[in-house]
Design a protein around this motif. Structure first.
Motif: not given
Length: 235
Positions: A4-8, A15-20, A26-30
């Protein structure tokens, strides 16, 4: 293991790879990464971390930018601290997670990774002398506003955790008021406020341009770290 990644900030999430990136969701990345865009500050980060745990995260990551507290720490340096200092406590990061990520980072010229302590504070520190004093007092390499809260959430849930931070501000830079007051909690530009603040201090424009350049440098480091997190992270 699901991380689980927290980014502000929006820029950090991209930068992590989320386009939107979508605040408050909570959004899944892979298959193995859950990401939550929290907004700036420890209270928001704590809420995001708790929600990620409820959504099934088995480990937590604090991911984003940081300010240097030592003169030798330059923009683009990737901080993977062995411990975070927050609320008069030391919060060690998980050595297994940290070692696994370091092993996955790409070999790269001029790639700098720092393992020294990271200090978390509740409010932004923009004054170079104040930052220098914090560095001397705590022996920390860098400063952020979220990692300590993520550490506390991980400790409360008894799950491992990791901090991944890229330096954006060198020690001697004083952040212009427009850089903080002209954006919202997620780093979105508020044009009228930003231009109003800049009109009062037009001499800050060169510093803002340097800040934009260093954001690009920090984002490159975060993208490389994000790729390492995304590719084959199964524990």
């Amino acid at each position: 293991m699901r991380l689980g990644i927290v980014t502000a900030l929006l820029a950090e999430a991209r930068s992590l790879g989320l386009r939107r990136p979508r605040p408050g969701q909570t959004q899944c990345l892979g298959d193995h990464l859950l990401v939550r865009l929290s907004g700036m500050g420890p209270e928001r980060a704590s809420l995001a971390a708790q929600q990620l745990l409820e959504d099934g995260a088995q480990a937590l990551v604090s991911f984003g930018t940081a300010a240097a507290l030592q003169p030798e720490i330059r923009p683009g340096t990737l901080c993977l601290p062995q411990e975070v200092l927050w609320q008069e406590q030391r919060w060690p990061t998980d050595e297994s997670l940290r070692g696994r990520l370091m092993a996955k980072l790409p070999a790269r010229r001029r790639w700098t990774v720092c393992s020294r302590p990271l200090l978390t504070v509740a409010e932004a520190c923009v004054d170079p002398q104040a930052k220098e004093a914090l560095g001397r007092r705590f022996g920390a390499a860098a400063l952020d506003m979220e990692s300590g809260a993520v550490a506390a959430a991980a400790a409360g849930a008894q799950v491992p955790w990791l901090a991944v931070r890229a330096i954006i501000d060198p020690l001697q830079r004083r952040l212009p008021r427009a850089a903080l007051g002209g954006v919202d909690a997620f780093g979105r530009l508020q044009p009228r406020v930003f231009l109003g603040l800049l009109s009062r201090r037009p001499q800050d424009l060169p510093v803002l341009m340097l800040l934009g350049r260093d954001l690009d440098t920090a984002s490159t480091s975060l993208r490389l770290a994000g790729e390492a997190l995304r590719q084959g992270w199964s524990l």
